[in-house]
Write a protein that holds these residues in place. Structure first.
Motif, mmCIF file in Angstrom:
data_model
loop_
_atom_site.group_PDB
_atom_site.id
_atom_site.type_symbol
_atom_site.label_atom_id
_atom_site.label_comp_id
_atom_site.label_asym_id
_atom_site.label_seq_id
_atom_site.Cartn_x
_atom_site.Cartn_y
_atom_site.Cartn_z
ATOM 1 N N UNK A 69 -3.894 8.533 -2.467
ATOM 2 C CA UNK A 69 -4.737 7.509 -3.103
ATOM 3 C C UNK A 69 -5.200 7.966 -4.483
ATOM 4 N N UNK A 70 -5.615 9.205 -4.565
ATOM 5 C CA UNK A 70 -6.078 9.743 -5.847
ATOM 6 C C UNK A 70 -4.947 9.757 -6.871
ATOM 7 N N UNK A 71 -3.760 10.167 -6.442
ATOM 8 C CA UNK A 71 -2.626 10.224 -7.362
ATOM 9 C C UNK A 71 -2.241 8.828 -7.852
ATOM 10 N N UNK A 72 -2.177 7.888 -6.935
ATOM 11 C CA UNK A 72 -1.805 6.517 -7.304
ATOM 12 C C UNK A 72 -2.804 5.935 -8.301
ATOM 13 N N UNK A 73 -4.067 6.063 -8.015
ATOM 14 C CA UNK A 73 -5.081 5.376 -8.820
ATOM 15 C C UNK A 73 -5.377 6.081 -10.139
ATOM 16 N N UNK A 74 -5.215 7.406 -10.162
ATOM 17 C CA UNK A 74 -5.576 8.129 -11.382
ATOM 18 C C UNK A 74 -4.382 8.589 -12.214
ATOM 19 N N UNK A 75 -3.209 8.698 -11.592
ATOM 20 C CA UNK A 75 -2.042 9.177 -12.333
ATOM 21 C C UNK A 75 -0.979 8.101 -12.551
ATOM 22 N N UNK A 76 -0.923 7.117 -11.665
ATOM 23 C CA UNK A 76 0.116 6.088 -11.778
ATOM 24 C C UNK A 76 -0.429 4.797 -12.381
ATOM 25 N N UNK A 77 -1.551 4.310 -11.876
ATOM 26 C CA UNK A 77 -2.096 3.043 -12.384
ATOM 27 C C UNK A 77 -2.237 3.039 -13.910
ATOM 28 N N UNK A 78 -2.745 4.114 -14.547
ATOM 29 C CA UNK A 78 -2.855 4.078 -16.013
ATOM 30 C C UNK A 78 -1.522 4.014 -16.746
ATOM 31 N N UNK A 79 -0.415 4.251 -16.033
ATOM 32 C CA UNK A 79 0.901 4.272 -16.687
ATOM 33 C C UNK A 79 1.801 3.107 -16.238
ATOM 34 N N UNK A 97 -0.682 -0.611 -4.124
ATOM 35 C CA UNK A 97 -1.778 -0.818 -5.071
ATOM 36 C C UNK A 97 -1.317 -0.712 -6.528
ATOM 37 N N UNK A 98 -0.133 -0.153 -6.744
ATOM 38 C CA UNK A 98 0.364 0.022 -8.108
ATOM 39 C C UNK A 98 1.751 -0.602 -8.239
ATOM 40 N N UNK A 99 2.455 -0.266 -9.291
ATOM 41 C CA UNK A 99 3.813 -0.782 -9.507
ATOM 42 C C UNK A 99 4.669 -0.571 -8.265
ATOM 43 N N UNK A 100 5.286 -1.631 -7.781
ATOM 44 C CA UNK A 100 6.087 -1.517 -6.567
ATOM 45 C C UNK A 100 7.333 -0.677 -6.772
ATOM 46 N N UNK A 128 5.096 -5.490 5.106
ATOM 47 C CA UNK A 128 3.816 -6.170 5.296
ATOM 48 C C UNK A 128 2.658 -5.348 4.759
ATOM 49 N N UNK A 129 2.684 -4.047 5.041
ATOM 50 C CA UNK A 129 1.633 -3.161 4.535
ATOM 51 C C UNK A 129 1.672 -3.070 3.015
ATOM 52 N N UNK A 130 2.867 -3.046 2.450
ATOM 53 C CA UNK A 130 3.014 -3.010 0.997
ATOM 54 C C UNK A 130 2.365 -4.244 0.374
ATOM 55 N N UNK A 131 2.589 -5.395 0.994
ATOM 56 C CA UNK A 131 1.995 -6.642 0.507
ATOM 57 C C UNK A 131 0.474 -6.591 0.569
ATOM 58 N N UNK A 132 -0.064 -5.994 1.606
ATOM 59 C CA UNK A 132 -1.520 -5.861 1.733
ATOM 60 C C UNK A 132 -2.074 -5.024 0.585
ATOM 61 N N UNK A 133 -1.397 -3.913 0.266
ATOM 62 C CA UNK A 133 -1.852 -3.070 -0.833
ATOM 63 C C UNK A 133 -1.851 -3.808 -2.164
ATOM 64 N N UNK A 134 -0.802 -4.586 -2.400
ATOM 65 C CA UNK A 134 -0.732 -5.352 -3.645
ATOM 66 C C UNK A 134 -1.821 -6.415 -3.696
ATOM 67 N N UNK A 135 -2.068 -7.072 -2.564
ATOM 68 C CA UNK A 135 -3.107 -8.100 -2.525
ATOM 69 C C UNK A 135 -4.488 -7.483 -2.756
#
Length: 396
Positions: free
Chosen positions: A23-33, A84-87, A255-262
């Protein structure tokens, strides 16, 4: 034949740490890019290396083959973070852990597993699931790619379409027809075809509506010769069972991937509504905006509960057919509605490139198509319920 444990090989405490790190990696290292991924249509190499170092290329592969050995219930928790980030991030290793890798895990011979699974789990080899054709997508029964025995070899001819990771694949887990369907089965086998095998041609990357950085392409096979040892499970009738099992498991994952995106759309929309003003008043104070946010929150919570429940039913082998299709149908349709509402909350801003909800709106449209369209899921659910009732009525 199955090698996938029914329970996880990682205890709850270790998994909690893994989930927090992800979660930390996705939100702090991937989302900004994310915009960098869109602009370059590629995953940055440093992010790819970090994902491999975290073990994510083999999180669902058993430990004896070099993976982490997570079960589907844990897979779902991780996948909601990936969504939660780029699929494209999930796409990079999702097939290796999921529909392609699980074919090997559950149906491969020990020799096939030893040859490929360790390299897949480390990220050295990207495994690609080569099933879809012009006339065979959600229903593999229409498969036309042919595999003909020639001495101790098989010769494969055909064309596959929309194959995820084809441009970067090292291995194609490829489905081909060995005979017409008959009373003994559909005549579909699965072969392990190295991407560099003579006669394999990968076309240019498809130009898609969304999911930049997640590469798909056409794969052509002309006189591709593979040894008999490339036949998964050493059984010409294992292919169709492998496809159906892997796709069903993958439906819970999607289905879980869709939940994260939503969830991401909801978070973006709540944050936007709290600070954006209209007439000097935050739009989040308007009742109709609150109503849209309420619909989004309800959908996300229902989808999360459903994905978790279906994953648990898979792990306990309570339901491995209807529940996965229910999950994929509801969660992907829900995510589409949430994305649409997210754009509406953002107004004109939500229609602009570079805004997260606009990208997600395009990205998640594909979720209702691959690994079985929403229409196919309805047939599986409805048909399964009727067959279950008939079986009960007949006392069997």
């Amino acid at each position: 034949m199955a090698d996938q444990p029914t329970t996880s090989e990682v205890d709850a405490n270790d998994f909690a740490d893994m989930l927090a790190t992800t979660r930390d990696f996705i939100r702090n290292s991937v989302v900004p890019r994310e915009q960098e991924i869109v602009d370059t249509d590629a995953i940055p190499e440093d992010i790819r290396r970090a994902l491999a170092d975290m073990g994510l290329f083999g999180y669902a592969i058993p430990q004896r083959w070099g993976g982490l050995g997570l079960d589907l219930a844990q897979d779902v928790e991780l996948t909601m973070e990936f969504g939660y980030t780029s699929l494209a991030i999930r796409s990079l290793f999702g097939t290796s852990n999921g529909i392609a890798g699980q074919v090997l895990v559950n149906y491969g011979t020990d020799e096939q597993k030893a040859e490929w699974l360790g390299r897949i789990a480390s990220g050295e080899v990207i495994a690609s699931f080569a099933l879809t054709e012009d006339g065979a997508g959600s229903n593999p029964a229409g498969l036309s790619t042919q595999a003909v025995r020639d001495g101790d070899d098989w010769v494969i001819d055909g064309t596959k379409r929309f194959i995820t990771n084809a441009p970067s694949a090292g291995l194609f887990v490829l489905f081909a027809r060995t005979r017409p369907a008959d009373a003994s089965g559909p005549g579909i086998a699965v072969f392990l075809v190295p991407a560099d095998a003579p006669g394999v041609t990968v076309g240019p990357k498809d130009k898609k509506m969304g999911q930049e950085g997640a590469w798909t392409a056409e794969v052509s096979l002309q006189g591709v010769r593979v040894p008999d040892s490339a036949l998964v499970g050493g059984d010409v009738d294992a292919g169709y069972r492998a496809a159906m099992t892997s796709l069903a498991r993958g439906r819970v994952h999607i289905g879980a991937l869709a939940v994260g995106a939503a969830q991401r759309v909801l978070d973006e929309s709540v944050a936007y509504a709290a600070v954006t003003t209209q007439g000097g008043q935050p739009i989040g104070e308007f009742q109709l905006v609150q109503a849209m946010l309420a619909e989004m929150q309800t959908g996300v919570m229902a989808g999360r509960a459903l994905a978790r429940d279906a994953a648990q039913q898979w792990v306990t082998e309570t339901d491995r057919r209807i529940a996965p299709s229910v999950t994929k149908l509801y969660c992907t349709e829900m995510a589409g509605k949430v994305a649409d509402l997210g754009v509406q909350v953002h107004g004109g801003t939500g229609y602009m490139r570079g805004v997260a909800v606009e990208r997600i709106y395009r990205d998640i449209r594909l979720l209702r198509l691959y690994e079985g369209t929403s229409e196919i899921q309805k047939l599986i659910i409805g048909g399964g319920l009727v067959r279950r009732a008939i079986k009960a009525a007949n006392g069997r």
